[in-house]
Design a protein around this motif. Structure first.
Motif, PDB file in Angstrom:
ATOM      1  N   LYS A  37       0.873  -1.178   0.000  1.00 54.64           N
ATOM      2  CA  LYS A  37       0.000   0.000   0.000  1.00 54.64           C
ATOM      3  C   LYS A  37       0.904   1.219   0.000  1.00 54.64           C
ATOM      4  O   LYS A  37       1.771   1.356   0.868  1.00 54.64           O
ATOM      5  N   ASN A  38       0.695   2.093  -0.983  1.00 55.22           N
ATOM      6  CA  ASN A  38       1.503   3.310  -1.121  1.00 55.22           C
ATOM      7  C   ASN A  38       3.003   2.991  -1.038  1.00 55.22           C
ATOM      8  O   ASN A  38       3.749   3.614  -0.296  1.00 55.22           O
ATOM      9  N   SER A  39       3.406   1.962  -1.773  1.00 55.70           N
ATOM     10  CA  SER A  39       4.801   1.518  -1.922  1.00 55.70           C
ATOM     11  C   SER A  39       5.386   0.818  -0.707  1.00 55.70           C
ATOM     12  O   SER A  39       6.557   0.477  -0.707  1.00 55.70           O
ATOM     13  N   LYS A  40       4.605   0.573   0.345  1.00 58.53           N
ATOM     14  CA  LYS A  40       5.103  -0.135   1.519  1.00 58.53           C
ATOM     15  C   LYS A  40       4.404  -1.479   1.613  1.00 58.53           C
ATOM     16  O   LYS A  40       3.170  -1.547   1.477  1.00 58.53           O
ATOM     17  N   ARG A  41       5.178  -2.538   1.851  1.00 53.36           N
ATOM     18  CA  ARG A  41       4.585  -3.869   1.960  1.00 53.36           C
ATOM     19  C   ARG A  41       3.598  -3.897   3.120  1.00 53.36           C
ATOM     20  O   ARG A  41       3.842  -3.307   4.173  1.00 53.36           O
ATOM     21  N   LEU A  42       2.460  -4.563   2.921  1.00 57.45           N
ATOM     22  CA  LEU A  42       1.467  -4.660   3.980  1.00 57.45           C
ATOM     23  C   LEU A  42       2.067  -5.366   5.182  1.00 57.45           C
ATOM     24  O   LEU A  42       2.823  -6.335   5.034  1.00 57.45           O
ATOM     25  N   SER A  43       1.716  -4.910   6.356  1.00 55.59           N
ATOM     26  CA  SER A  43       2.211  -5.528   7.585  1.00 55.59           C
ATOM     27  C   SER A  43       1.608  -6.916   7.746  1.00 55.59           C
ATOM     28  O   SER A  43       0.595  -7.253   7.121  1.00 55.59           O
ATOM     29  N   ARG A  44       2.217  -7.699   8.606  1.00 52.91           N
ATOM     30  CA  ARG A  44       1.704  -9.048   8.874  1.00 52.91           C
ATOM     31  C   ARG A  44       0.264  -8.968   9.376  1.00 52.91           C
ATOM     32  O   ARG A  44      -0.585  -9.762   8.967  1.00 52.91           O
ATOM     33  N   ALA A  45      -0.038  -8.008  10.253  1.00 53.89           N
ATOM     34  CA  ALA A  45      -1.396  -7.857  10.777  1.00 53.89           C
ATOM     35  C   ALA A  45      -2.377  -7.507   9.665  1.00 53.89           C
ATOM     36  O   ALA A  45      -3.481  -8.041   9.607  1.00 53.89           O
ATOM     37  N   GLN A  46      -1.981  -6.614   8.760  1.00 53.49           N
ATOM     38  CA  GLN A  46      -2.849  -6.253   7.633  1.00 53.49           C
ATOM     39  C   GLN A  46      -3.076  -7.458   6.730  1.00 53.49           C
ATOM     40  O   GLN A  46      -4.184  -7.669   6.247  1.00 53.49           O
ATOM     41  N   ARG A  47      -2.037  -8.232   6.491  1.00 57.92           N
ATOM     42  CA  ARG A  47      -2.192  -9.414   5.635  1.00 57.92           C
ATOM     43  C   ARG A  47      -3.135 -10.426   6.268  1.00 57.92           C
ATOM     44  O   ARG A  47      -3.998 -10.979   5.598  1.00 57.92           O
ATOM     45  N   ARG A  48      -2.985 -10.666   7.575  1.00 54.87           N
ATOM     46  CA  ARG A  48      -3.873 -11.621   8.255  1.00 54.87           C
ATOM     47  C   ARG A  48      -5.317 -11.145   8.211  1.00 54.87           C
ATOM     48  O   ARG A  48      -6.236 -11.937   8.071  1.00 54.87           O
ATOM     49  N   GLN A  49      -5.524  -9.845   8.334  1.00 50.34           N
ATOM     50  CA  GLN A  49      -6.875  -9.293   8.391  1.00 50.34           C
ATOM     51  C   GLN A  49      -7.560  -9.281   7.031  1.00 50.34           C
ATOM     52  O   GLN A  49      -8.769  -9.484   6.952  1.00 50.34           O
ATOM     53  N   HIS A  50      -6.817  -9.057   5.963  1.00 47.03           N
ATOM     54  CA  HIS A  50      -7.461  -8.786   4.679  1.00 47.03           C
ATOM     55  C   HIS A  50      -7.213  -9.799   3.556  1.00 47.03           C
ATOM     56  O   HIS A  50      -7.942  -9.781   2.574  1.00 47.03           O
ATOM     57  N   LEU A  51      -6.192 -10.635   3.644  1.00 48.36           N
ATOM     58  CA  LEU A  51      -5.894 -11.524   2.518  1.00 48.36           C
ATOM     59  C   LEU A  51      -6.742 -12.786   2.549  1.00 48.36           C
ATOM     60  O   LEU A  51      -6.911 -13.410   3.589  1.00 48.36           O
ATOM     61  N   THR A  52      -7.263 -13.156   1.380  1.00 45.76           N
ATOM     62  CA  THR A  52      -8.023 -14.394   1.220  1.00 45.76           C
ATOM     63  C   THR A  52      -7.579 -15.055  -0.074  1.00 45.76           C
ATOM     64  O   THR A  52      -6.798 -14.495  -0.842  1.00 45.76           O
ATOM     65  N   GLY A  53      -8.131 -16.231  -0.339  1.00 39.74           N
ATOM     66  CA  GLY A  53      -7.836 -16.910  -1.600  1.00 39.74           C
ATOM     67  C   GLY A  53      -6.352 -17.153  -1.802  1.00 39.74           C
ATOM     68  O   GLY A  53      -5.819 -16.884  -2.865  1.00 39.74           O
ATOM     69  N   LYS A  54      -5.676 -17.655  -0.750  1.00 37.53           N
ATOM     70  CA  LYS A  54      -4.238 -17.944  -0.807  1.00 37.53           C
ATOM     71  C   LYS A  54      -3.414 -16.706  -1.149  1.00 37.53           C
ATOM     72  O   LYS A  54      -2.380 -16.786  -1.785  1.00 37.53           O
ATOM     73  N   GLY A  55      -3.910 -15.544  -0.760  1.00 40.68           N
ATOM     74  CA  GLY A  55      -3.172 -14.313  -0.978  1.00 40.68           C
ATOM     75  C   GLY A  55      -3.487 -13.589  -2.265  1.00 40.68           C
ATOM     76  O   GLY A  55      -2.991 -12.496  -2.497  1.00 40.68           O
ATOM     77  N   TRP A  56      -4.340 -14.152  -3.115  1.00 39.23           N
ATOM     78  CA  TRP A  56      -4.655 -13.537  -4.410  1.00 39.23           C
ATOM     79  C   TRP A  56      -5.692 -12.438  -4.302  1.00 39.23           C
ATOM     80  O   TRP A  56      -5.872 -11.659  -5.225  1.00 39.23           O
ATOM     81  N   ILE A  57      -6.403 -12.371  -3.177  1.00 42.37           N
ATOM     82  CA  ILE A  57      -7.479 -11.389  -3.014  1.00 42.37           C
ATOM     83  C   ILE A  57      -7.239 -10.580  -1.743  1.00 42.37           C
ATOM     84  O   ILE A  57      -7.047 -11.142  -0.661  1.00 42.37           O
ATOM     85  N   LEU A  58      -7.270  -9.268  -1.869  1.00 43.74           N
ATOM     86  CA  LEU A  58      -7.196  -8.361  -0.727  1.00 43.74           C
ATOM     87  C   LEU A  58      -8.617  -7.863  -0.511  1.00 43.74           C
ATOM     88  O   LEU A  58      -9.168  -7.153  -1.357  1.00 43.74           O
ATOM     89  N   ALA A  59      -9.247  -8.275   0.597  1.00 48.98           N
ATOM     90  CA  ALA A  59     -10.666  -7.999   0.823  1.00 48.98           C
ATOM     91  C   ALA A  59     -10.868  -7.105   2.040  1.00 48.98           C
ATOM     92  O   ALA A  59     -10.242  -7.307   3.080  1.00 48.98           O
ATOM     93  N   PHE A  60     -11.738  -6.133   1.895  1.00 52.77           N
ATOM     94  CA  PHE A  60     -12.132  -5.245   2.986  1.00 52.77           C
ATOM     95  C   PHE A  60     -13.634  -5.405   3.173  1.00 52.77           C
ATOM     96  O   PHE A  60     -14.404  -5.137   2.253  1.00 52.77           O
TER      97      PHE A  60
END
Length: 92
Positions: A37-60
């Motif tokens: 996000k804005n050139s910074k890799r998503l944090s581990r907490a952000q990835r756990r909260q929002h990633l689905t589909g083996k990481g292919w989908i970022l969902a809010f």
């Protein structure tokens, strides 16, 4: 490596609604994906909260104004790297 998205997309959404950023690619060996996000890799907490589909989908589920920004998925394997940018705009 194959992809099925344009290089850049603009997504407009209203605060409180849901949104999914989908980044699919195929390849051998299977590609690995990272989200930024804005050139910074998503944090581990952000990835756990929002990633689905083996990481292919970022969902809010309930997007907020502060979630707006440029999201990039970077997909890579030994044959190369591709990226897609989602310009996520959130209105109140």
């Amino acid at each position: 490596m194959g992809v099925n998205l344009p290089h850049q997309m603009t997504i407009n959404q209203i605060s409180g609604r849901s949104v999914k950023l989908k980044c699919r690619a195929t390849g051998r060996p299977a590609p690995k994906i990272t989200w930024h996000k804005n050139s910074k890799r998503l944090s581990r907490a952000q990835r756990r909260q929002h990633l689905t589909g083996k990481g292919w989908i970022l969902a809010f589920d309930h997007i907020l104004v502060h979630d707006a920004g440029d999201y990039m998925c970077r997909v890579r394997n030994k044959h190369g790297t591709i990226s897609r940018i989602f310009d996520l705009r959130v209105a109140r």
